[in-house]
Structure formats: C-alpha cells, structure tokens
Scaffold this motif. Sequence first.
Motif, mmCIF file in Angstrom:
data_model
loop_
_atom_site.group_PDB
_atom_site.id
_atom_site.type_symbol
_atom_site.label_atom_id
_atom_site.label_comp_id
_atom_site.label_asym_id
_atom_site.label_seq_id
_atom_site.Cartn_x
_atom_site.Cartn_y
_atom_site.Cartn_z
ATOM 1 N N ARG A 63 12.118 4.062 0.802
ATOM 2 C CA ARG A 63 12.878 4.206 -0.440
ATOM 3 C C ARG A 63 13.938 3.108 -0.486
ATOM 4 N NH1 ARG A 63 12.167 9.611 -2.204
ATOM 5 N NH2 ARG A 63 10.070 10.236 -1.565
ATOM 6 N N ASN A 64 13.483 1.895 -0.624
ATOM 7 C CA ASN A 64 14.358 0.725 -0.657
ATOM 8 C C ASN A 64 13.678 -0.327 -1.533
ATOM 9 O OD1 ASN A 64 16.308 -1.337 0.040
ATOM 10 N ND2 ASN A 64 16.667 -0.280 1.978
ATOM 11 N N LEU A 65 14.197 -1.537 -1.562
ATOM 12 C CA LEU A 65 13.685 -2.549 -2.487
ATOM 13 C C LEU A 65 12.286 -3.028 -2.128
ATOM 14 C CD1 LEU A 65 16.923 -4.704 -2.911
ATOM 15 C CD2 LEU A 65 16.102 -2.827 -4.348
ATOM 16 N N TYR A 66 11.937 -2.989 -0.855
ATOM 17 C CA TYR A 66 10.620 -3.458 -0.409
ATOM 18 C C TYR A 66 10.395 -2.976 1.017
ATOM 19 C CZ TYR A 66 13.625 -7.076 1.657
ATOM 20 O OH TYR A 66 14.624 -7.734 2.334
ATOM 21 N N TRP A 67 9.127 -3.048 1.460
ATOM 22 C CA TRP A 67 8.799 -2.766 2.857
ATOM 23 C C TRP A 67 8.985 -4.070 3.634
ATOM 24 C CZ3 TRP A 67 3.929 -3.144 6.026
ATOM 25 C CH2 TRP A 67 4.003 -2.330 7.174
ATOM 26 N N PRO A 68 9.825 -4.119 4.659
ATOM 27 C CA PRO A 68 10.172 -5.395 5.302
ATOM 28 C C PRO A 68 9.017 -6.118 5.973
ATOM 29 C CG PRO A 68 11.726 -3.664 5.907
ATOM 30 C CD PRO A 68 10.581 -2.999 5.219
ATOM 31 N N PHE A 69 7.892 -5.455 6.109
ATOM 32 C CA PHE A 69 6.764 -6.059 6.842
ATOM 33 C C PHE A 69 5.618 -6.415 5.909
ATOM 34 C CE2 PHE A 69 9.156 -2.951 9.271
ATOM 35 C CZ PHE A 69 9.630 -3.738 10.313
ATOM 36 N N ASP A 70 5.966 -6.698 4.646
ATOM 37 C CA ASP A 70 4.925 -6.999 3.662
ATOM 38 C C ASP A 70 4.463 -8.451 3.693
ATOM 39 O OD1 ASP A 70 7.086 -8.323 2.556
ATOM 40 O OD2 ASP A 70 7.279 -6.998 0.805
ATOM 41 N N GLY A 71 5.061 -9.273 4.572
ATOM 42 C CA GLY A 71 4.640 -10.657 4.708
ATOM 43 C C GLY A 71 5.154 -11.577 3.619
ATOM 44 N N ARG A 72 5.984 -11.072 2.741
ATOM 45 C CA ARG A 72 6.510 -11.891 1.649
ATOM 46 C C ARG A 72 7.879 -12.463 2.001
ATOM 47 N NH1 ARG A 72 5.329 -7.458 -3.145
ATOM 48 N NH2 ARG A 72 3.066 -7.302 -2.829
ATOM 49 N N ALA A 73 8.209 -13.570 1.355
ATOM 50 C CA ALA A 73 9.534 -14.168 1.524
ATOM 51 C C ALA A 73 10.495 -13.518 0.531
ATOM 52 C CB ALA A 73 9.471 -15.677 1.289
ATOM 53 N N HIS A 74 11.581 -12.987 1.045
ATOM 54 C CA HIS A 74 12.581 -12.342 0.195
ATOM 55 C C HIS A 74 13.881 -13.141 0.271
ATOM 56 C CE1 HIS A 74 10.061 -8.792 -0.432
ATOM 57 N NE2 HIS A 74 9.725 -8.900 0.847
ATOM 58 N N GLY A 75 14.504 -13.350 -0.881
ATOM 59 C CA GLY A 75 15.712 -14.142 -0.947
ATOM 60 C C GLY A 75 16.887 -13.502 -0.229
ATOM 61 N N ALA A 76 17.922 -14.318 0.036
ATOM 62 C CA ALA A 76 19.073 -13.851 0.795
ATOM 63 C C ALA A 76 19.777 -12.684 0.101
ATOM 64 C CB ALA A 76 20.055 -14.999 1.019
ATOM 65 N N LEU A 77 19.928 -12.748 -1.216
ATOM 66 C CA LEU A 77 20.607 -11.673 -1.928
ATOM 67 C C LEU A 77 19.799 -10.379 -1.885
ATOM 68 C CD1 LEU A 77 22.077 -13.502 -5.064
ATOM 69 C CD2 LEU A 77 23.308 -12.652 -3.057
ATOM 70 N N GLN A 78 18.466 -10.509 -1.999
ATOM 71 C CA GLN A 78 17.626 -9.319 -1.940
ATOM 72 C C GLN A 78 17.674 -8.697 -0.548
ATOM 73 O OE1 GLN A 78 13.364 -9.833 -2.581
ATOM 74 N NE2 GLN A 78 13.293 -7.972 -3.819
ATOM 75 N N ARG A 79 17.687 -9.542 0.479
ATOM 76 C CA ARG A 79 17.777 -9.020 1.847
ATOM 77 C C ARG A 79 19.120 -8.325 2.073
ATOM 78 N NH1 ARG A 79 15.847 -14.179 3.073
ATOM 79 N NH2 ARG A 79 17.803 -14.729 4.132
ATOM 80 N N LEU A 80 20.200 -8.917 1.553
ATOM 81 C CA LEU A 80 21.512 -8.303 1.704
ATOM 82 C C LEU A 80 21.557 -6.947 1.008
ATOM 83 C CD1 LEU A 80 24.439 -8.469 2.657
ATOM 84 C CD2 LEU A 80 24.985 -9.694 0.542
ATOM 85 N N ALA A 81 20.969 -6.896 -0.195
ATOM 86 C CA ALA A 81 20.935 -5.620 -0.917
ATOM 87 C C ALA A 81 20.118 -4.586 -0.154
ATOM 88 C CB ALA A 81 20.359 -5.832 -2.320
ATOM 89 N N TRP A 82 19.007 -5.012 0.451
ATOM 90 C CA TRP A 82 18.182 -4.105 1.253
ATOM 91 C C TRP A 82 19.005 -3.509 2.394
ATOM 92 C CZ3 TRP A 82 16.342 -2.679 5.912
ATOM 93 C CH2 TRP A 82 15.170 -1.932 5.956
ATOM 94 N N HIS A 83 19.726 -4.380 3.114
ATOM 95 C CA HIS A 83 20.533 -3.902 4.242
ATOM 96 C C HIS A 83 21.674 -3.009 3.758
ATOM 97 C CE1 HIS A 83 18.410 -6.083 7.286
ATOM 98 N NE2 HIS A 83 18.659 -7.262 6.745
ATOM 99 N N GLY A 84 22.195 -3.291 2.553
ATOM 100 C CA GLY A 84 23.224 -2.420 2.006
ATOM 101 C C GLY A 84 22.710 -1.012 1.770
ATOM 102 N N LEU A 85 21.501 -0.907 1.212
ATOM 103 C CA LEU A 85 20.899 0.407 1.004
ATOM 104 C C LEU A 85 20.539 1.070 2.326
ATOM 105 C CD1 LEU A 85 18.588 -0.445 -2.036
ATOM 106 C CD2 LEU A 85 20.601 1.049 -2.078
ATOM 107 N N ASP A 86 20.214 0.257 3.302
ATOM 108 C CA ASP A 86 19.805 0.789 4.604
ATOM 109 C C ASP A 86 21.002 1.232 5.447
ATOM 110 O OD1 ASP A 86 17.506 1.242 6.418
ATOM 111 O OD2 ASP A 86 18.503 -0.232 7.700
ATOM 112 N N ARG A 87 22.205 0.989 4.978
ATOM 113 C CA ARG A 87 23.372 1.456 5.728
ATOM 114 C C ARG A 87 23.347 2.977 5.834
ATOM 115 N NH1 ARG A 87 28.566 3.159 5.166
ATOM 116 N NH2 ARG A 87 28.405 3.305 2.890
ATOM 117 N N TYR A 88 22.999 3.635 4.707
ATOM 118 C CA TYR A 88 22.829 5.093 4.712
ATOM 119 C C TYR A 88 21.890 5.421 3.559
ATOM 120 C CZ TYR A 88 23.814 10.040 5.332
ATOM 121 O OH TYR A 88 23.693 11.383 5.588
ATOM 122 N N ASN A 89 20.612 5.608 3.882
ATOM 123 C CA ASN A 89 19.586 5.763 2.856
ATOM 124 C C ASN A 89 19.337 7.247 2.578
ATOM 125 O OD1 ASN A 89 17.114 5.849 1.393
ATOM 126 N ND2 ASN A 89 16.628 3.787 2.138
#
Length: 410
Positions: A63-89
Amino acid sequence: MRVLLLNTLYAPHIGGGAEVMLQHMAEGLRARGHAVQVLSTGPDGGLSRDTINGVPVWRVGVRNLYWPFDGRAHGALQRLAWHGLDRYNRGMRGVLARVLGQTEPDIVVCHNLSGWSISAWDAIRSAGVPIVQVLHDQYLTCPRGVRFNKGRHCQQQCGPCALLRRSHAAASAKVDAVVGVSRFQLNTLLDAGYFIGSHQHVVYNGSPLATAPVAAPIDERRALRFGFIGALTPNKGVEWLIEQFQARTEDASLLIAGRGDPGYLNQLKSLADPLRVHFVGYRQAAEFFAEIDIAVVPSLAPESFGLVALEACAHHLPVIASRMGGLSEIVQDEINGLLVSPARADSLGDAIERLVRDPSLRQRLAARARETVEPMLSVERMLDEYEAILRHTLLTRGVQHGTAIPVSTL
C-alpha cells in the motif's frame, strides 16, 4: 507452535541472504512439526496465498506508490515520498491485522520490515501476539537499509534519516525479543537506543552446504583467479576491487559474478581491462567458488553478516574481506583470510599482492578456512537456537530483560 514469519520478500523473490535464511527457517521449523506460515509483499495488488515446499505463503501488494522490486527506475522525489509513507504505513497495518485474524499465530517473527514499516509491531501487539524481531540490515536507522551515501559509509545518521526514523527507537520497546544475525548487527541498534527491555540474542545464519572437496594444489604455471560474487551496487566495493587489482598484479585474473543496474554495470566495465577482469553474470555460489582460488568481499559499508564470506570459507577458499560489520566475525585475519580497510585504499592491493606472491600463505589460509566456520554452517544449529528463542519468548513475555544480554553461542 503456530508461527508467522513476516518479511519484505519470500521465494521466488530473493533480495539477498535474508530471504535465503528465511526459507531455511520456514521449511526447517515446519519439518520440526511447527505450523509455519509466511507473509511477504509481492508484485500484485490484493492478498493472495500459495504454498512453497509445503509452507503456506501469503503475499500482499504494498500500500504505497510502487513495489520497490519492479525493476523500474523511480525518480528521487518519488523514492523520498515512498520512504515517507513507509515511515508508518497504516494501510499495511490493516492488511497485517487481517492476516493475523485468519492465521491466529502464537508468535510472529519479523524480519525485514521495508514495505511493512514499524506499523507491523502495532498490528501484532494489538492482536495480543508476542514479537521477535530479527535484524538483517540497518532499515531501522536508515530507510535504504545500508547507511551508505555518496560513496562512503555513514558514520552518523544523516538529517533525512533521523527525520524518517525519529520515532523508531521508542517504538522498538514493543518488541519482546530481538535477534541480531551478528554481534555487530545487534550492538549497532542497541547503541542507537533501540530495543530497551527486549530480550537480546545473536544467531548466526546457517548455510546448508555439503562438504566441498578440498581443491587440488594450484598449478603455479597458471594465473591465480580472484573472484567477487554478489549484488553489483556501489556499497559492495567492486570499483575499489577493480582499481586495486589492476594496479597491483598482472599475473592473475578477476572474475565478477552478479547482477546490478545496467548503467552502473556499464560504469564498472568501463574501468576494467577485459583481458584480465571478466564479468560472468549471475552464477550459483557453489559453481562459482569451484572456479576461483581466492574470494574477495571488499564492502565499503558494514555487512550485517557476510554470507558470501561464510560460504567461500566453506569451500576452502581464503577470503580477503573488509574489516567491517559482521565480516570480521567470519574472516579471521591471517587465519582463514586477510582483513582490509576501505579507509586505507592500498590495504586491498597489499592483500592481493601478498596472496599472489606467497603460495605458502595461500595454502595456510585455505587449509584453515572450512574448519574455522564449520560451527556456523549448521542449519540445525540455527534452528535449535531460534526454536529456543521462540519458546523462551512465549514463556517470559512481559518480563523486562534489564541490562544483561544473553547471546546465543556456537
């Protein structure tokens, strides 16, 4: 016991040694008569269930922006947002609560929490089930799990990591027992103020390797073969290895096995002399170790354990390894290998040169390699220790552990 094992990934999705060890644990505990189930994230949405080697495996879409192991390149802002949601999901907390209601475990063993977040601890605690947390990486202090940035190991927690992990140490008090896969791994989190009051243990990962044959004496008429196997990522020190290898010897070859980002792989290849440095792609460890004379683990950031070093020693190979993290609990300097320091770049070249020029040193290190790690290799030993921890946790739940640290010993 009814045991639920929680992790970011599970077979056939293998991210590293944690997933290998987890599968041994799941199948081993099941073989001992425990009702084991696994819960992991997966590439598909929703909640699904299948069975692998007799072990029921639940998978849930993150339940986040993407599955981290999808093999795709994700931009820095998208990765930061992912980690922000992952702080407490909170979304993943709800999914876990649902699975706990269906599986009704006696105990939950958490492994890697990326994708789940520490909300998993609250879901488990709310269900009234005791928690054992196994530490495989630095996720609880660094969202990326490696404490490595701009080519260097992070000696101190940076500002963004501190912000994203500001409540994690306090939350870890919910955990009944914590297990480090090395003394280094456990002590790193304890020193950062985590797991105060939790029962504390160290259990080394086992590896079910059949006894490997002792290699025949190296024909001194052929060039020595050094080898690296693992993920081709900047923290693994492959650039350092290539540079030092090419600067110190012309009488050996270097084999590099593993996968990595195509751009980074091309960068590595651009540094390498193709006549002496050979990229051989993904290889099975046992097959690869049979082709080399010396294994090199030149990590630039501390390894939580160092499964590659363990398995290389088990195959009677001397190992050159960084004096960092759990590696120094496996590789004993001048006994089964040589330890080097990334802080002194030439130390790697010195070690390479010593083993090229001193056949008697190579033979002495190789002769001791297997015996020095033999106690660590036993999967049955690892299962014995985890089984004892699970029973102890169920018996002593709610009892503050205090300051003494019972460490599982070999």
